[in-house]
Design an enzyme around this catalytic site. Structure first.
Site, PDB file in Angstrom:
ATOM      1  N   ARG A  87      34.548  11.187  57.888  1.00 36.97           N
ATOM      2  CA  ARG A  87      33.788  10.523  59.142  1.00 36.97           C
ATOM      3  C   ARG A  87      32.860  11.922  59.264  1.00 36.97           C
ATOM      4  O   ARG A  87      33.469  13.048  60.018  1.00 36.97           O
ATOM      5  CB  ARG A  87      34.027   9.523  59.925  1.00 36.97           C
ATOM      6  CG  ARG A  87      34.685   8.272  59.107  1.00 36.97           C
ATOM      7  CD  ARG A  87      34.775   7.564  59.617  1.00 36.97           C
ATOM      8  NE  ARG A  87      34.994   6.374  59.359  1.00 36.97           N
ATOM      9  CZ  ARG A  87      35.454   4.576  58.899  1.00 36.97           C
ATOM     10  NH1 ARG A  87      35.695   4.634  60.900  1.00 36.97           N
ATOM     11  NH2 ARG A  87      35.491   4.389  58.919  1.00 36.97           N
ATOM     12  N   GLU A  98      41.916   0.332  69.092  1.00 38.27           N
ATOM     13  CA  GLU A  98      41.594   0.015  68.411  1.00 38.27           C
ATOM     14  C   GLU A  98      42.634   1.091  67.032  1.00 38.27           C
ATOM     15  O   GLU A  98      42.236   2.344  66.624  1.00 38.27           O
ATOM     16  CB  GLU A  98      40.634  -0.112  67.453  1.00 38.27           C
ATOM     17  CG  GLU A  98      39.942  -0.811  66.540  1.00 38.27           C
ATOM     18  CD  GLU A  98      39.610   0.288  65.954  1.00 38.27           C
ATOM     19  OE1 GLU A  98      39.851   0.505  64.624  1.00 38.27           O
ATOM     20  OE2 GLU A  98      38.676   1.488  65.998  1.00 38.27           O
ATOM     21  N   SER A 112      40.503  -2.422  62.326  1.00 44.62           N
ATOM     22  CA  SER A 112      39.316  -3.966  62.271  1.00 44.62           C
ATOM     23  C   SER A 112      39.022  -4.899  60.990  1.00 44.62           C
ATOM     24  O   SER A 112      39.475  -4.116  59.832  1.00 44.62           O
ATOM     25  CB  SER A 112      37.964  -3.755  63.029  1.00 44.62           C
ATOM     26  OG  SER A 112      37.280  -2.679  62.215  1.00 44.62           O
ATOM     27  N   ARG A 139      45.784   6.613  60.933  1.00 41.77           N
ATOM     28  CA  ARG A 139      45.530   6.580  62.851  1.00 41.77           C
ATOM     29  C   ARG A 139      47.089   5.312  63.237  1.00 41.77           C
ATOM     30  O   ARG A 139      46.863   5.599  64.111  1.00 41.77           O
ATOM     31  CB  ARG A 139      44.508   5.912  63.115  1.00 41.77           C
ATOM     32  CG  ARG A 139      44.869   5.240  64.666  1.00 41.77           C
ATOM     33  CD  ARG A 139      43.520   4.632  65.210  1.00 41.77           C
ATOM     34  NE  ARG A 139      41.483   5.304  65.040  1.00 41.77           N
ATOM     35  CZ  ARG A 139      40.958   5.918  65.739  1.00 41.77           C
ATOM     36  NH1 ARG A 139      41.050   3.884  66.283  1.00 41.77           N
ATOM     37  NH2 ARG A 139      39.784   6.041  65.229  1.00 41.77           N
TER      38      ARG A 139
END
Length: 417
Positions: free
Chosen positions: A257, A344, A347, A384
């Protein structure tokens, strides 16, 4: 893309969705005008083609003396038919272009507003109480010689890193734990390509306004930011058998990304990086089962965070924060002690039939008729997670207590240098 019938027959539904997203409603009228122009162009072409057919029959039965004049008229008509076909193709392209620009219709259950309007559904686990100042994940990782950001920057630039020793082992253990959970739950494992064709990236909704977030190669191929993209394209132009229930995959890949809109945010550590690993769940289901499937995906994510003994909360994401393809989305946020807040880490999204319409993924019902499937996705494990594990399980001497579920995979109870 959205269902064209909803746009044409009940445009107010689309207008309301655009309003909830905080986006322009004018595209709805533009699309309706394009649709009317297309119908006009189709009717004009079909009328001229009918005239052409009548004239062809007239020429076939004409006298020799009449044929030259009829041929002259036929040539003129052929040119008009050619122009009408071109106008129809142009009108169809404009209609499709606008239809592709409209994001998915927001679920009526999704909260209005931006990030601060997200609704917290539940909170699970106890926030750790330390009798010392908790270190952040990068400090802990460097002390353990597990994360090396400086050499990542030296080799590849900002937002790159090396996982080393225990860092690499911890990520592999997390991925293997997630893989075991996925397999026990009946998901089929895929190791997916990370380069995809433009039409696949477009089909999943990651181009358009999100194009600046993805890497594009000179060849025209794209690097994927999630295996969702490749798995969504896996069954493109196919008719699936979902009579026995959902088709579920777990796709592992490296992810890339650009983080183009994140300048200055999370520059320390590995919270927001250009490359990371991820195990992504992806489901193809009957459209009427998508709400239930979203809950199933979230339950899997909760199992994973519970296994890692990480306190978390589940939030229903506000409409203005939804991606192009999502009708509804839940975020699972882990407690990050060094930041004293929730962040976060995974998701889950219900994309309804939006991606399937773009990629032509269908099912056949008992009567033999076909319809578009619904697609859903959710992350089961990602790099993460290491941030939350290191910070929530740290001890006063900088060592890390290994969650019980990871101990058989790592071979010990504590990570220390």
């Amino acid at each position: 893309m959205i269902d064209p019938e909803i746009l044409v027959n009940t445009p107010d539904i689309v207008r309301l969705s655009q309003k909830k997203r905080g986006e322009s409603q004018s595209i709805v009228e533009d699309a309706l005008i394009a649709r009317r122009n297309l119908r006009t162009a189709i009717n004009n072409f079909e009328t001229l083609r009918a005239e052409q057919n009548v004239l062809s029959k007239k020429i076939a039965g004409s006298e020799d003396s009449d044929r030259p004049e009829l041929m002259r008229v036929a040539n003129l008509l052929a040119e008009r038919v050619k122009n009408a076909r071109e106008e129809q193709e142009k009108a169809n392209s404009e209609w499709k272009k606008l239809l592709f620009e409209i994001p998915n219709i927001v679920s009526s259950e999704a909260p209005y507003g931006v990030e601060d309007k997200c609704a917290v559904m539940k909170t699970v686990g106890d926030i750790p109480e330390f009798d010392f100042e908790p270190a952040d994940h990068l400090q802990l990782g460097e002390q353990l010689d597990a994360i090396d950001v400086s050499r990542g920057v030296k080799v590849s630039g900002t937002r790159f890193y090396f996982l080393k020793g225990w860092g690499a082992r911890l990520e592999l253990a997390v991925m293997n734990l997630a893989l075991d959970l996925a397999l026990k739950s009946g998901l089929t494992l895929l190791i997916t390509p990370t380069l995809v064709k433009p039409e696949i990236m477009l089909g999943t909704g990651f181009l358009g306004r999100h194009e600046g977030e993805v890497y594009r190669l000179p060849s025209g191929y794209y690097l994927t930011g999630t295996s969702e993209v490749a798995i969504a394209g896996y069954h493109s132009d196919e008719i699936l058998d979902i009579s026995s229930g959902p088709i579920r995959y777990a796709g592992w890949s490296s992810c890339y990304r650009r983080e183009a809109g994140s300048h200055g945010r999370d520059t320390r550590g590995i919270m927001r990086v250009h490359q990371f690993s991820k195990l992504e769940m992806f489901s193809y289901v009957h459209p009427q089962q998508s709400t239930r499937e979203l809950e199933h995906i979230v339950s899997m994510q909760e199992k994973m965070l519970n296994l890692l003994e990480i306190p978390y909360r589940v939030s229903d994401i506000a409409a203005e924060e939804l991606g192009t393809s999502a009708s509804r989305k839940y975020d699972l946020e882990a407690w990050i002690p060094s930041q004293n807040t929730w962040r976060e880490v995974t998701s889950a999204s219900d994309c309804t039939t939006f991606q399937a319409r773009r990629l032509n993924v269908r099912y056949r019902d008992e009567s033999g008729r076909t319809g578009y499937v619904a697609t859903l996705n959710g992350t089961l494990a990602t790099t993460r997670f290491l941030v939350a594990i290191l910070e929530n399980h740290q001890t006063s001497n900088g060592s890390i207590r290994v969650p019980e579920a990871l101990r058989p995979l790592l071979g010990q109870d504590v990570i220390e240098r």
